[in-house]
Design an enzyme around this catalytic site. Structure first.
Site, short mmCIF file in Angstrom:
data_model
loop_
_atom_site.label_atom_id
_atom_site.label_comp_id
_atom_site.label_asym_id
_atom_site.label_seq_id
_atom_site.Cartn_x
_atom_site.Cartn_y
_atom_site.Cartn_z
N ASP A 116 60.75 40.36 93.74
CA ASP A 116 60.21 38.84 93.73
C ASP A 116 61.51 38.08 94.18
OD1 ASP A 116 59.06 36.81 92.96
OD2 ASP A 116 59.08 36.96 90.82
N ASP A 128 55.86 36.39 98.34
CA ASP A 128 57.22 36.36 97.90
C ASP A 128 57.30 37.40 96.96
OD1 ASP A 128 55.99 35.20 95.97
OD2 ASP A 128 57.39 33.44 95.75
N GLU A 129 56.42 38.37 96.60
CA GLU A 129 56.61 39.43 95.73
C GLU A 129 55.76 40.60 96.29
OE1 GLU A 129 55.18 39.17 91.79
OE2 GLU A 129 53.98 37.17 92.35
#
Length: 387
Positions: A10, A103-104
């Protein structure tokens, strides 16, 4: 058979981190990505979070909490570019990478342990490489399942790593508040509190039947299983070469946002229907706009999970379109595309824990059957019955 080893990576305050990498002077100042006086906060650095500023908050409230905070307008092209670079790093570790958002991601490194070594070494090497090449920080959670890995990455924030080995799962989970569980939002948490359940341990020691009566057969079973760390979902790699799309040229160039909204909804419904026929789900949505001068732009965003439901696809498409901030530009054509497809039978869909047992996907599957039998005009959304 040894337990799977799953990483959940993350990126920490991703949009804000990208902006601080470009402008190092912002690192020691409270800052957020979003409008200075209008709109919402998309991402805030940890200096701003000390004042209570967080993503989803109105810019007005952010300015009230911290008048000296620096507001930076978003640059989605740059964020997509950095995200692509990060995912290229993931691909050097394992081919089993499932994007959860821009973003993860989840990485199944079970098959890479012999080549790369201990899971902690893999995680620290990944974090160092991301920081070195993309100049942003990430937190890594490692566990025997996606559920445990995601909770571990949350515990690792900011810029850290937490490993939960299989024999440590129960000791790791049970002290946590129920709000920490994946899928437990404010509504579900409130209902759990009314039942006197505040910790994961309380959930684990509540009879399964009691939870099923309170939350329904599926959600009650899921709550009970997750409270004991039981999560059979696999990491499902995306097949990025596959996509489903549709486009429409207006009879006349238009700057009417309502006309554009309705057409994007129509295209989203068409794409979703094609996906259901093909038996695929997707989580990356792309909107394409061609203007009166024939110039064309496209923007993409990631959904919370893989889907073939019209409303979920359209919500992502419309949010992405609104971010273009076109100011009534004359539009000739619009297009909708869903990418990063996976086979529906292989993908696990995580509904909200307070969702009904049957939802819009079931409605649309029935509508597909009616349309197949009686033609495309047999069932339509009311807002799409007039062009």
């Amino acid at each position: 058979m040894s337990a799977p080893v799953i990483l959940h990576v993350d990126m920490d305050a991703f949009y804000a981190s990208v902006e601080m990498a470009r402008r190092p002077e912002l690192r020691t100042r409270p800052m957020y990505v979003g409008g200075a006086h209008r709109g919402v906060v998309l991402s805030a650095n940890y200096e701003a979070r000390k004042y209570g500023i967080e993503g989803g908050m109105s810019s007005t409230k952010a300015r009230r909490l911290c008048p000296q905070a620096v507001a930076v307008p978003p640059d989605f092209d740059t964020y997509q570019m950095v995200s692509k670079g990060v995912f290229e790093i993931f691909a050097t570790i394992t081919e089993r990478v499932e994007a959860a958002s821009i973003d993860e991601a989840f990485l199944d490194v079970t098959g890479a342990l012999r080549r790369l070594g201990d899971p902690v070494l893999i995680g620290e090497r990944l974090r160092a490489q991301v920081a070195d090449e993309q100049r942003v920080a990430c937190s890594v959670g490692i566990g025997p399942s996606k559920f445990v890995a995601k909770l571990a990455s949350k515990q690792a924030k900011p810029d850290g790593l937490v490993l939960v080995r299989p024999h440590e799962v129960v000791d790791f989970l049970h002290p946590l508040p129920v709000e920490a569980m994946w899928g437990v939002g404010p509504a579900t948490a409130g209902r759990l509190h009314q039942l006197g359940l505040t910790r994961v341990a309380d959930l684990a020691h509540t009879p399964r039947g009691t939870l099923q009566r309170a939350f329904g057969p599926h959600q009650g079973q899921l709550l009970h299983d997750l409270a004991w760390g039981r999560d059979e979902r696999r990491v499902v790699p995306e097949q990025t070469e596959r996509s489903v799309g549709a486009q429409e040229t207006f009879s006349r160039d238009t700057d009417d946002p309502e006309l554009v909204r309705v057409e994007l909804l129509r295209l989203s419904a068409r794409v979703a229907s094609r996906m259901r026929r093909a038996g695929v789900l997707g989580r990356t949505v792309t909107v394409e706009v061609r203007f009166a001068d024939f110039s064309t732009i496209s923007r993409s965003s990631s959904l919370a999970g893989p889907t073939d439901v019209t409303d979920e696809i359209f919500d992502g498409i419309w949010r992405t379109f609104c971010r273009l901030n076109l100011q009534r530009a004359r539009i000739r054509r619009v297009g909708v595309r869903v990418e990063g497809l996976v086979d529906a039978e292989q993908a696990f869909q995580q509904p909200p824990l307070d969702a009904p047992d049957r939802g819009m996907r079931d409605v649309e599957i029935v509508a597909d059957e009616v349309v197949h039998r009686y033609g495309p005009a047999a069932v339509q959304r009311a807002s799409l019955t007039r062009r």
